[in-house]
Scaffold this motif. Structure first.
Motif, mmCIF file in Angstrom:
data_model
loop_
_atom_site.group_PDB
_atom_site.id
_atom_site.type_symbol
_atom_site.label_atom_id
_atom_site.label_comp_id
_atom_site.label_asym_id
_atom_site.label_seq_id
_atom_site.Cartn_x
_atom_site.Cartn_y
_atom_site.Cartn_z
ATOM 1 N N TYR A 177 -40.283 -9.066 -23.564
ATOM 2 C CA TYR A 177 -39.580 -10.303 -23.204
ATOM 3 C C TYR A 177 -38.073 -10.091 -23.279
ATOM 4 N N GLY A 178 -37.326 -11.167 -23.028
ATOM 5 C CA GLY A 178 -35.875 -11.056 -22.837
ATOM 6 C C GLY A 178 -35.065 -11.238 -24.102
ATOM 7 N N SER A 179 -33.987 -12.004 -23.961
ATOM 8 C CA SER A 179 -33.020 -12.073 -25.064
ATOM 9 C C SER A 179 -33.208 -13.291 -25.958
ATOM 10 N N PRO A 211 -30.506 -9.538 -18.200
ATOM 11 C CA PRO A 211 -30.438 -9.690 -16.738
ATOM 12 C C PRO A 211 -29.795 -8.432 -16.133
ATOM 13 N N ASN A 212 -30.175 -8.072 -14.935
ATOM 14 C CA ASN A 212 -29.844 -6.752 -14.377
ATOM 15 C C ASN A 212 -30.380 -5.690 -15.345
ATOM 16 N N VAL A 224 -37.440 -9.100 -16.862
ATOM 17 C CA VAL A 224 -38.488 -8.682 -17.805
ATOM 18 C C VAL A 224 -39.652 -8.041 -17.030
ATOM 19 N N ILE A 225 -40.034 -8.681 -15.947
ATOM 20 C CA ILE A 225 -41.181 -8.161 -15.172
ATOM 21 C C ILE A 225 -40.842 -6.781 -14.590
ATOM 22 N N ASP A 226 -39.618 -6.644 -14.078
ATOM 23 C CA ASP A 226 -39.231 -5.350 -13.490
ATOM 24 C C ASP A 226 -39.173 -4.250 -14.544
#
Ligand code: NZQ
Ligand code: ZN
Length: 399
Positions: free
Chosen positions: A37-39, A70-71, A100-102
């Protein structure tokens, strides 16, 4: 219409509270997974707790990898590959947006490959092996939840490139529009423009007799145009969020590209911008599309007239195709502004300083800058020279 093959194998699980069943979906593939997952947005919204509870109910063990930016960066992908190899991971669950998916896709591909995962970027060599992936989507935008692409940024060279492969399409994607209620207005707007971008790239084709997909493209564009202002005014409007979420998946699962050849030069140019300036993908797109359209419309004015009339309801007397085409472009530009996005590079504080470098990188990676520009008659330029010049001309129009 061109010959085509179409396969969109991702199982879509759409609607309220669907994320509570993620454990059951994962269990079908694995009992030991990487959860990426992200931040932090998923912790703030409580989604993280619901995912963990569902995985535990289904007795799925997980290793966590957080901090996707992101990026998304290659360094985090490399970390994920090393964890996956060391821990014998055989499934990846991505909870978040395109970044996240990438990252999950690139980790999945790298985990099945002995060499350097960057060998797959740009996608001259399609990925044929990847760990199976599942997605809980939190932002409708990139369409990665059902696409065959992953876009990753390599920090040391400031390159942002895609990898591709049918195997990269996730096995399932859970789409609950309620999860998008917490999106900041700016991210909502960016998502809407990226969705429109995926349709626009396919819509502007030189392939004739593609009526059915023209109408499907127009329907998706109009759905976003109608519902974007609603979700910005009322972030918890479930009905409007649902329309945009489903539009985002349909825009990029390749259905709208069946039988036609898309352009994609605006996406390629934008990736150069976000690679260097680390802007949101759609912040670059909202600047590049008006410029690309002004650069390209005379090459097939009838298609731009169709875009103006069918998508933007331009209702001018038919004496001047050029006026109608330009009015369609003007309305698109105003719409992006209404969403709160920039339409000129200077609004993003980007000057012409690195145009040569961006043009160089674009031309080196891509064999053509889209199907409109290919037809330009510039005999004084080599193919590579032409492509560099096209990129520079479009960036200059975007200033
Ligand atoms: O990291 P967290 O804390 O989760 O915050 C994210 C991130 O800051 C936040 N966010 C996401 N869902 C949220 C939320 N905040 C509050 N509530 C929620 N429900 O939004 C920010 C942006 O997330 P990101 O994943 O970067 O957005 P997006 O889905 O627009 O993905 C952009 C990336 O996808 C690539 C882009 O180039 C860019 O790198 N693309 C991928 C494609 C593909 N794989 O097919 C195609 C596209 O054309 C695109 O190039
Ligand atoms: Zn995009």
């Amino acid at each position: 219409m061109e010959n085509f093959e179409f396969s969109s194998p991702t199982k879509i699980i759409f609607g309220k509270r669907t994320e509570e069943h993620v454990g059951e979906e994962v269990k079908f593939y694995s009992s030991r997974i990487l959860f990426i997952y992200g931040s932090g947005s998923i912790k703030k919204t409580g989604l993280y707790d619901r995912i963990v509870a569902s995985l535990k109910r289904s007795r799925v063990e997980f290793v966590e990898l957080s901090g996707v930016q992101p990026n998304p960066r290659l360094s985090l992908v490399e970390k994920g590959i090393s964890i996956s190899k060391q821990q014998g991971i055989d499934f990846i669950l991505a909870v978040g947006g395109g970044s996240v998916i990438d990252s999950a896709k690139a980790i999945g591909a790298g985990a099945c490959y002995d060499g350097d995962v960057w060998d797959f970027f740009p996608p001259t060599k399609p990925v044929t092996e990847c760990l199976p992936l599942g997605v809980v989507l939190t932002i409708p935008a990139a369409g990665s939840e059902a696409s065959q692409f992953a876009v990753i940024t390599r920090e040391d060279t400031q390159e942002k490139l895609p990898m591709r492969g049918e195997i990269l399409r996730p096995r399932f994607a859970i789409l609950n529009p309620e999860l998008t209620f917490t999106l900041p207005a700016y991210q909502t707007a960016c998502g809407c423009v990226d969705i429109m971008g995926h349709v626009i790239e396919r819509y502007f084709t030189t392939v004739p007799n593609v009526d059915l997909t023209d109408r499907l493209c127009e329907a998706v564009l109009k759905t976003v145009i109608t519902n974007a202002p609603t979700v910005l005014a009322e972030p918890k409007d479930y009905a409007a969020r649902a329309e945009i979420m489903w539009a985002g998946t349909l825009a990029h699962n390749d259905l709208l590209g069946t039988g036609r050849i898309g352009d994609w030069s605006s996406h390629r140019i934008e990736h150069e911008l976000s690679a260097i300036y680390d802007i949101a993908h759609a912040a670059g797109l909202s600047v590049i599309y008006p410029a690309w359209m002004k650069y390209s419309f005379k090459k097939d004015i009838k298609r731009f007239v169709q875009f103006a009339v069918w998508v933007w309801d331009v209702d001018l007397p038919f004496e001047s195709e050029e006026r109608i085409a330009l009015e369609g472009i003007r309305r698109m530009e105003s719409f992006f502004k209404e969403l709160g996005l920039a339409v000129r590079l200077e609004e993003l504080h980007i000057s012409d300083e690195r145009f040569d470098e961006m043009a160089e990188k674009c031309a080196a990676c891509w064999s053509s800058m889209g199907n409109y520009q290919k037809r330009f008659d510039r005999p004084e330029l080599t193919v590579e020279g032409l492509e560099k010049q096209v990129v520079k001309d479009i960036l200059e129009l975007a200033l």
